[in-house]
Motif scaffolding. Structure first.
Motif, short mmCIF file in Angstrom:
data_model
loop_
_atom_site.label_atom_id
_atom_site.label_comp_id
_atom_site.label_asym_id
_atom_site.label_seq_id
_atom_site.Cartn_x
_atom_site.Cartn_y
_atom_site.Cartn_z
N VAL A 25 -7.52 -37.87 33.13
CA VAL A 25 -8.14 -36.87 32.06
C VAL A 25 -6.60 -37.02 32.19
O VAL A 25 -5.43 -37.06 32.70
N THR A 26 -6.22 -35.93 30.89
CA THR A 26 -4.82 -34.65 31.10
C THR A 26 -4.71 -33.92 31.09
O THR A 26 -5.23 -32.96 30.78
N VAL A 27 -3.44 -33.13 32.20
CA VAL A 27 -3.32 -31.96 32.94
C VAL A 27 -1.83 -31.95 33.01
O VAL A 27 -1.48 -32.63 33.22
N TYR B 292 -6.65 -22.97 35.31
CA TYR B 292 -6.36 -23.69 34.11
C TYR B 292 -7.81 -23.86 32.71
O TYR B 292 -8.41 -22.59 33.15
N GLY B 293 -7.13 -23.98 32.01
CA GLY B 293 -8.17 -23.69 30.30
C GLY B 293 -7.98 -25.11 29.53
O GLY B 293 -6.98 -25.80 29.94
N LEU B 294 -8.86 -25.15 28.08
CA LEU B 294 -8.07 -25.92 27.51
C LEU B 294 -7.23 -25.88 26.26
O LEU B 294 -6.73 -25.26 26.02
N ARG C 297 -2.25 -24.70 31.91
CA ARG C 297 -2.31 -24.23 32.85
C ARG C 297 -2.14 -23.25 31.92
O ARG C 297 -0.77 -23.43 31.63
N LEU C 298 -2.57 -22.07 32.68
CA LEU C 298 -2.25 -21.18 32.23
C LEU C 298 -1.87 -19.63 31.96
O LEU C 298 -1.77 -19.28 33.46
N GLU D 220 -13.64 -23.87 35.80
CA GLU D 220 -13.72 -22.32 36.44
C GLU D 220 -12.72 -23.92 37.59
O GLU D 220 -12.05 -24.91 37.73
N THR D 221 -11.59 -22.78 38.32
CA THR D 221 -10.41 -22.92 39.49
C THR D 221 -10.72 -22.21 39.83
O THR D 221 -11.17 -20.82 39.94
#
Length: 338
Positions: free
Chosen positions: A125-127, A33-35, A169-170, A73-74
């Motif tokens: 949070v938003t995921v 994951y990232g921004l 998700r990247l 960090e994932t």
């Protein structure tokens, strides 16, 4: 290589690029994951492997030298070690040369369940464009969020961040890996204070540099032992770490007429021997024996003379550490019996 050696920054970037290429060949089979809104600025800040398998991937936004930065960090949910949010924040404080201002022993890490987070509170949070439950802990300008998803645990840490941006998700780590070299180059280019050569009373106290280096390393080991007991990450090296080592090596060259490589080897062995005694010798806590042992190790190292009671123990330690420690115990027993 050492930071003062020519080409140090370039060599560091080459190592990072080689590691990055290795990671490209073994991308994790779990989501990273990232921004969501920072696709063009994130970079592959780090990763961890265990038994040849990637067990953590970290995406950075900004640099640690910036006023504001954030890392994502994932980790897969199974088979890895998770640190508490307290420990994660304490590590960030330590990286900035600060003591973590939360007293007491920090919660232990676990490879079974997530460690306790007694100072955190729930937040949303938003995921992947969905509201998701998380925990957040804030301490003196630093923050850590932790989100538990189906396959992974995401831990976000930052400084100067009030609200966690949306996570996503990247789909491709390639662009993040390609920016790693740029970020490392930017870090290497940050001006750092130039350490002045450390000098001392060569004529009146010719062994000052050796004693100063050992005083620093002994104190550092004591501090690290205290940190281990309270489950806290180690702090930064002392500001005069490099100058102290350089001064001892320089004085070793002068006192023994040695080349730099031989002097560095001798000083390194001196520090290692005293460190071994500090960690393992039963008599080390006795101040009179500790001070005498340090003095004798320095004398043999700096002069090459063998005219001290521990000379045989020092020679034995240089060949085989266990036998050397036994010989040092005999030395301590003999002195104590007088």
């Amino acid at each position: 290589m050492r930071p003062e050696d020519a080409g140090w920054a370039g060599a560091l970037r080459e190592v990072a690029e080689r590691q990055r290429a290795e990671l490209d060949l073994q991308l994790p089979d779990w989501p990273v994951y990232g921004l969501a809104d920072s696709v063009e600025s994130g970079w592959l800040a780090g990763w961890s492997r265990q038994d040849g398998t990637t067990v953590a991937a970290e995406i950075g936004y900004g640099l640690r030298v910036d006023d504001t930065w954030l890392t994502v960090e994932t980790q897969p949910r199974a088979g890895v070690l998770f640190h508490s949010l307290d420990w994660v924040l304490a590590l960030r404080f330590a990286a900035d040369g600060r003591d973590y201002p939360v007293p007491g022993v920090l919660p232990a890490a676990s490879d079974q369940d997530l460690p306790e987070a007694p100072r955190s509170h729930p937040v949303e949070v938003t995921v992947d464009a969905r509201p998701t439950s998380a925990q957040v802990q804030r301490v003196d300008g630093y923050a850590a969020w932790r989100v538990v998803l189906d396959q992974v645990v995401v831990t976000v840490t930052g400084r100067g961040i009030s609200t966690l941006p949306a996570l996503v998700r990247l789909t491709d780590l390639g662009s993040y890996a390609s920016r790693r070299g740029e970020a490392l180059a930017a870090l290497a280019a940050v001006p750092r204070p130039q350490a002045q050569p450390l000098t001392g009373p060569d004529e009146t106290e010719p062994l000052w540099a050796h004693h100063g280096l050992l005083a620093m390393t002994i104190a550092g080991r004591n501090e690290n032992a205290t940190r281990l007991v309270s489950n806290r990450p180690f702090g930064q090296l002392a500001a005069d770490w490099g100058p102290r080592w350089d001064a001892a090596i320089r004085r070793q060259c002068q006192l023994r007429d040695q080349g730099v490589a031989d002097a560095r080897e001798a000083v390194t062995a001196m520090v290692a021997q005293v460190g071994d005694l500090q960690e393992r010798a039963r008599w080390w806590q006795r101040a009179e024996l500790r001070q005498r042992a340090v003095g004798e190790v320095v004398w043999v190292t700096a002069t090459g003379e063998q005219n001290v009671p521990s000379a045989a123990a020092q020679r034995a330690w240089a060949i085989q550490r266990e036998a050397g420690l036994d010989a040092w115990q005999d030395w301590a027993d003999e002195l104590s019996a007088r």
